[in-house]
Design a protein around this motif. Structure first.
Motif, PDB file in Angstrom:
ATOM      1  N   ILE A   1       0.784  28.798  -0.294  1.00  0.00           N
ATOM      2  CA  ILE A   1      -0.796  28.739  -0.468  1.00  0.00           C
ATOM      3  C   ILE A   1      -1.122  27.581  -1.406  1.00  0.00           C
ATOM      4  O   ILE A   1      -1.763  27.605  -2.580  1.00  0.00           O
ATOM      5  CB  ILE A   1      -1.328  30.302  -1.075  1.00  0.00           C
ATOM      6  N   PHE A   2      -0.793  26.494  -1.014  1.00  0.00           N
ATOM      7  CA  PHE A   2      -1.245  25.277  -1.469  1.00  0.00           C
ATOM      8  C   PHE A   2      -1.605  24.438  -0.592  1.00  0.00           C
ATOM      9  O   PHE A   2      -1.365  24.477   0.706  1.00  0.00           O
ATOM     10  CB  PHE A   2      -0.133  24.672  -2.625  1.00  0.00           C
ATOM     11  N   TRP A   3      -2.386  23.171  -0.997  1.00  0.00           N
ATOM     12  CA  TRP A   3      -2.606  22.194  -0.062  1.00  0.00           C
ATOM     13  C   TRP A   3      -2.482  20.864  -0.625  1.00  0.00           C
ATOM     14  O   TRP A   3      -2.533  20.773  -1.897  1.00  0.00           O
ATOM     15  CB  TRP A   3      -4.354  22.088   0.295  1.00  0.00           C
ATOM     16  N   ASN A   4      -2.006  19.956   0.364  1.00  0.00           N
ATOM     17  CA  ASN A   4      -1.430  18.519  -0.465  1.00  0.00           C
ATOM     18  C   ASN A   4      -2.541  17.585  -0.596  1.00  0.00           C
ATOM     19  O   ASN A   4      -3.316  17.308   0.744  1.00  0.00           O
ATOM     20  CB  ASN A   4      -0.232  17.762   0.239  1.00  0.00           C
ATOM     21  N   VAL A   5      -3.051  17.395  -1.614  1.00  0.00           N
ATOM     22  CA  VAL A   5      -4.274  16.237  -1.731  1.00  0.00           C
ATOM     23  C   VAL A   5      -3.624  15.059  -1.645  1.00  0.00           C
ATOM     24  O   VAL A   5      -2.391  14.678  -1.824  1.00  0.00           O
ATOM     25  CB  VAL A   5      -4.851  16.518  -3.383  1.00  0.00           C
ATOM     26  N   VAL A   6      -4.514  13.958  -1.369  1.00  0.00           N
ATOM     27  CA  VAL A   6      -3.891  12.675  -0.893  1.00  0.00           C
ATOM     28  C   VAL A   6      -4.712  11.538  -1.988  1.00  0.00           C
ATOM     29  O   VAL A   6      -5.848  11.455  -1.700  1.00  0.00           O
ATOM     30  CB  VAL A   6      -4.062  12.339   0.589  1.00  0.00           C
ATOM     31  N   ALA A   7      -3.873  10.604  -2.482  1.00  0.00           N
ATOM     32  CA  ALA A   7      -4.393   9.559  -3.225  1.00  0.00           C
ATOM     33  C   ALA A   7      -4.063   8.433  -2.357  1.00  0.00           C
ATOM     34  O   ALA A   7      -2.557   8.133  -2.257  1.00  0.00           O
ATOM     35  CB  ALA A   7      -3.882   9.560  -4.642  1.00  0.00           C
TER      36      ALA A   7
ATOM     37  N   MET B   1      -1.827   9.841  10.964  1.00  0.00           N
ATOM     38  CA  MET B   1      -2.154   8.621  11.551  1.00  0.00           C
ATOM     39  C   MET B   1      -2.111   7.649  10.476  1.00  0.00           C
ATOM     40  O   MET B   1      -1.742   6.442  10.375  1.00  0.00           O
ATOM     41  CB  MET B   1      -3.543   8.621  12.266  1.00  0.00           C
ATOM     42  N   LYS B   2      -2.568   7.902   9.135  1.00  0.00           N
ATOM     43  CA  LYS B   2      -2.628   7.039   7.995  1.00  0.00           C
ATOM     44  C   LYS B   2      -1.178   6.877   7.630  1.00  0.00           C
ATOM     45  O   LYS B   2      -1.052   5.796   7.120  1.00  0.00           O
ATOM     46  CB  LYS B   2      -3.405   7.787   6.756  1.00  0.00           C
ATOM     47  N   LEU B   3      -0.376   7.797   7.733  1.00  0.00           N
ATOM     48  CA  LEU B   3       1.158   7.451   7.392  1.00  0.00           C
ATOM     49  C   LEU B   3       1.616   6.113   8.172  1.00  0.00           C
ATOM     50  O   LEU B   3       2.629   5.547   7.940  1.00  0.00           O
ATOM     51  CB  LEU B   3       1.755   8.792   7.505  1.00  0.00           C
ATOM     52  N   PHE B   4       1.130   6.361   9.463  1.00  0.00           N
ATOM     53  CA  PHE B   4       1.821   4.925  10.224  1.00  0.00           C
ATOM     54  C   PHE B   4       1.227   3.718   9.863  1.00  0.00           C
ATOM     55  O   PHE B   4       1.806   2.519   9.773  1.00  0.00           O
ATOM     56  CB  PHE B   4       1.314   5.489  11.547  1.00  0.00           C
ATOM     57  N   GLN B   5      -0.079   3.878   9.293  1.00  0.00           N
ATOM     58  CA  GLN B   5      -0.710   2.467   8.598  1.00  0.00           C
ATOM     59  C   GLN B   5       0.241   2.373   7.176  1.00  0.00           C
ATOM     60  O   GLN B   5      -0.090   1.200   6.910  1.00  0.00           O
ATOM     61  CB  GLN B   5      -2.143   2.660   8.807  1.00  0.00           C
ATOM     62  N   ILE B   6       0.015   3.318   6.560  1.00  0.00           N
ATOM     63  CA  ILE B   6       0.535   3.245   5.113  1.00  0.00           C
ATOM     64  C   ILE B   6       1.791   3.907   4.991  1.00  0.00           C
ATOM     65  O   ILE B   6       1.984   5.123   4.488  1.00  0.00           O
ATOM     66  CB  ILE B   6      -0.182   3.547   4.136  1.00  0.00           C
TER      67      ILE B   6
ATOM     68  N   PRO C   1       0.722  -1.155  -0.143  1.00  0.00           N
ATOM     69  CA  PRO C   1       0.057  -0.032   0.001  1.00  0.00           C
ATOM     70  C   PRO C   1       0.760   1.170   0.035  1.00  0.00           C
ATOM     71  O   PRO C   1       1.813   1.333   0.652  1.00  0.00           O
ATOM     72  CB  PRO C   1      -0.777  -0.016   1.359  1.00  0.00           C
ATOM     73  N   SER C   2       0.192   2.344  -0.553  1.00  0.00           N
ATOM     74  CA  SER C   2       1.121   3.542  -0.599  1.00  0.00           C
ATOM     75  C   SER C   2       0.056   4.697  -0.800  1.00  0.00           C
ATOM     76  O   SER C   2      -0.965   4.703  -0.979  1.00  0.00           O
ATOM     77  CB  SER C   2       1.909   3.645  -1.783  1.00  0.00           C
ATOM     78  N   ILE C   3       0.801   5.866  -0.419  1.00  0.00           N
ATOM     79  CA  ILE C   3       0.111   7.309  -0.353  1.00  0.00           C
ATOM     80  C   ILE C   3       1.014   8.130  -1.498  1.00  0.00           C
ATOM     81  O   ILE C   3       2.170   8.130  -1.307  1.00  0.00           O
ATOM     82  CB  ILE C   3      -0.113   7.913   1.050  1.00  0.00           C
ATOM     83  N   LEU C   4       0.224   8.802  -2.196  1.00  0.00           N
ATOM     84  CA  LEU C   4       0.967   9.826  -3.220  1.00  0.00           C
ATOM     85  C   LEU C   4       0.198  11.351  -2.854  1.00  0.00           C
ATOM     86  O   LEU C   4      -1.110  11.481  -2.811  1.00  0.00           O
ATOM     87  CB  LEU C   4       0.660   9.598  -4.549  1.00  0.00           C
ATOM     88  N   THR C   5       1.194  12.163  -2.456  1.00  0.00           N
ATOM     89  CA  THR C   5       0.449  13.785  -1.949  1.00  0.00           C
ATOM     90  C   THR C   5       0.649  14.500  -3.311  1.00  0.00           C
ATOM     91  O   THR C   5       1.921  14.324  -3.872  1.00  0.00           O
ATOM     92  CB  THR C   5       0.940  14.245  -0.907  1.00  0.00           C
ATOM     93  N   HIS C   6      -0.103  15.442  -3.649  1.00  0.00           N
ATOM     94  CA  HIS C   6       0.155  16.229  -4.966  1.00  0.00           C
ATOM     95  C   HIS C   6      -0.230  17.738  -4.347  1.00  0.00           C
ATOM     96  O   HIS C   6      -1.051  17.996  -3.825  1.00  0.00           O
ATOM     97  CB  HIS C   6      -0.682  16.091  -6.017  1.00  0.00           C
ATOM     98  N   ALA C   7       0.732  18.905  -4.491  1.00  0.00           N
ATOM     99  CA  ALA C   7       0.635  20.054  -4.071  1.00  0.00           C
ATOM    100  C   ALA C   7      -0.552  20.775  -5.149  1.00  0.00           C
ATOM    101  O   ALA C   7      -0.179  20.701  -6.316  1.00  0.00           O
ATOM    102  CB  ALA C   7       1.919  20.700  -4.116  1.00  0.00           C
ATOM    103  N   VAL C   8      -1.336  21.225  -4.618  1.00  0.00           N
ATOM    104  CA  VAL C   8      -2.468  21.901  -5.557  1.00  0.00           C
ATOM    105  C   VAL C   8      -2.321  23.369  -5.004  1.00  0.00           C
ATOM    106  O   VAL C   8      -2.626  23.840  -3.932  1.00  0.00           O
ATOM    107  CB  VAL C   8      -3.732  21.411  -5.183  1.00  0.00           C
ATOM    108  N   ASN C   9      -2.253  24.455  -6.248  1.00  0.00           N
ATOM    109  CA  ASN C   9      -2.243  25.746  -5.653  1.00  0.00           C
ATOM    110  C   ASN C   9      -3.630  26.179  -5.611  1.00  0.00           C
ATOM    111  O   ASN C   9      -4.570  26.031  -6.149  1.00  0.00           O
ATOM    112  CB  ASN C   9      -1.856  26.477  -6.881  1.00  0.00           C
ATOM    113  N   LEU C  10      -3.853  26.865  -4.145  1.00  0.00           N
ATOM    114  CA  LEU C  10      -5.100  27.182  -3.858  1.00  0.00           C
ATOM    115  C   LEU C  10      -5.558  28.712  -4.290  1.00  0.00           C
ATOM    116  O   LEU C  10      -6.639  29.043  -4.189  1.00  0.00           O
ATOM    117  CB  LEU C  10      -5.192  27.373  -2.063  1.00  0.00           C
ATOM    118  N   ARG C  11      -4.724  29.502  -4.797  1.00  0.00           N
ATOM    119  CA  ARG C  11      -4.918  30.880  -5.302  1.00  0.00           C
ATOM    120  C   ARG C  11      -6.167  31.030  -5.850  1.00  0.00           C
ATOM    121  O   ARG C  11      -7.090  31.887  -5.707  1.00  0.00           O
ATOM    122  CB  ARG C  11      -3.519  31.686  -5.827  1.00  0.00           C
TER     123      ARG C  11
END
Length: 461
Positions: free
Chosen positions: A314-320, A372-377, A289-299
């Motif tokens: 001014i971005f947020w990391n979305v998570v897949a 917490m999810k990072l501890f699991q994945i 299992p794995s997680i990919l984060t992607h930086a998204v510009n919020l402006r």
């Protein structure tokens, strides 16, 4: 190759910061951001005998760069200050400017860019271990090659700058330098400076939209945590995906959920897939299992939108999340679908829930849940796209750059990192990929990956 430092000094803003703009509370988004430098190198060859640099001495060239940097810092006054405790102090301490010479021609470096050589051009380590108030927000090194070409290398403090901020700062500096370089004189008249009316967007508004909290640390050392979570060193590699390869990957990635995948979605999905297969092979497992984060510009997603020249992260990391079911093979289309859904989730309603005081509480909760999810994945990959910040347009008066690169220390660089940016040739996309050494070696032996990705091709001058 020898890099010889000739001088080092602080460049102050050309005009003092007004008293009412002296102190700002860090926004929550900048509070989240780790204390580390983002390294960048921009290469400008000496084109021919008509190159305007032939008409300036080394001293005049450096003086122009420092003068234009000084003017730029007056617009980006936040970047001329220092972070102290929970605040940004716009104290006009300035940026660090280093002059250096390189004992080889630029073509020797660019025929096959080598991370070890590129590291010598960068002014400092990306890791920050001292108290944060000791770090300048901008450190510049102007590297002059034997052939007359120049590489402008920078270390930019990620604590206060995302990719969009970096792009705006560099374009402003380059534009002012180009005017100074191509004009015998530049008056102090506002009309002569294209950025005279453009200063940092009111940071106080950003702080009110995303107020800081005492429930989280202010200067997380995420960089140390992610770079030292394994004794194995990291490997930094550059890949180029040509347009045809990207089109072929889009065809492979299509699905009912995502009939029209974007270049960023297919490339981040494909690299994630192959990196994950390398990690699984190393562990002797079919998949993990794995997680990919992607930086998204919020402006542009804010209501009303924030200007592009707003300074800050001014971005947020979305998570897949890839959960690794019983299938024996990771499917590209599935990963691209997960990435697309993570982007779709960041909509107007989502953003309304994370602004203001109540939004601050919601963001803190999201961070805790994510940790917490990072501890699991535990297999986390971080992806960011620099494709829309127009770095190829950063023209100091010497023409557009021939290449934009980066480098990382194998002992300190964040692992499992993917950075995408447009190839200067306008034929495809570059990917800077950082993995653990053993996993990178497995990736380099993956024929499916190499069918689409070119490993570190030469940059022609």
């Amino acid at each position: 190759m020898e890099v010889k430092v000739l001088s080092k000094e602080n460049v102050m803003p050309s005009s003092p910061t007004p008293p009412h703009l002296k102190t700002f509370q860090l926004s929550l988004l900048d509070q989240f951001s780790p204390v580390l430098y983002a390294p960048l190198i921009i290469f400008y060859p000496m084109d021919n005998k008509d190159d305007p640099r032939h008409h300036q001495s080394h001293e005049e060239l450096m003086a122009t760069l420092k003068s234009s940097l000084s003017k730029t810092l007056s617009h980006f006054y936040l970047l001329a200050g220092r972070i102290v405790d929970k605040s940004i102090r716009c104290s006009d301490e300035g940026a660090v400017f280093i002059e250096a010479t390189v004992s080889c021609s630029m073509s020797e470096i660019l025929k096959q860019p080598n991370n070890e050589f590129l590291m010598k051009l960068i002014p400092c380590s990306e890791r920050c271990t001292k108290p944060i108030e000791e770090y300048a927000h901008v450190i510049v090194q102007a590297n002059v090659f034997d052939c007359g070409g120049i590489a402008i290398s920078l270390c930019l403090l990620h604590k206060l700058m995302d990719a969009t901020t970096i792009g705006c700062f560099l374009k402003c500096w380059a534009t002012i330098n180009r005017q100074l370089f191509t004009s015998s004189s530049m008056t102090n008249d506002d009309n002569s400076d294209p950025f005279s009316k453009m200063v940092c967007y009111d940071y106080k508004e950003l702080s009110s939209l995303f107020p800081q909290t005492n429930f989280l640390p202010f200067h997380p050392r995420l960089h140390e945590a992610l770079s030292s979570n394994c004794e194995e060193k990291s490997s930094f590699q550059r890949f180029v995906f040509k347009e045809k390869a990207i089109l072929d990957l889009k065809a492979k990635a299509k699905s009912n959920d995502v009939p029209n995948p974007t270049s960023v979605e297919v490339l981040s999905g494909f690299i994630w897939k192959c990196a994950l297969e390398a990690a699984s092979t190393k562990l002797g497992l079919s998949q993990i299992p794995s997680i990919l984060t992607h930086a998204v510009n919020l402006r542009k997603r804010m209501e009303p939108p924030l200007p592009e020249f707003s300074v800050g992260n001014i971005f947020w990391n979305v998570v897949a999340h890839y959960l690794a079911d019983k299938k024996t093979q990771v499917e590209l289309s599935e990963l691209v679908s997960l990435i697309r859904q993570s982007f779709v989730d960041i909509n107007g309603n989502y953003i309304k829930k994370i602004v203001g005081n109540e939004g601050s509480e919601a963001l803190v909760k999201l961070v805790w849940e994510r940790n917490m999810k990072l501890f699991q994945i535990p297999k986390l990959y971080i992806c960011t796209s620099w494709r829309n910040i127009d770095l190829s347009e950063v023209n100091f008066g010497w023409g557009k750059p021939i290449w934009i690169g980066s480098a990382g220390n194998s002992n300190t660089t964040i692992k499992n990192m993917i950075v995408l940016l447009d190839a200067i040739s306008n034929d495809g996309v570059e990917a800077w990929v950082i993995l653990e050494e053993e996993e990178m070696q497995i990736l380099l032996e993956n024929q499916e990956f190499l069918n689409f990705a070119l490993l570190n091709p030469a940059i022609p001058i």
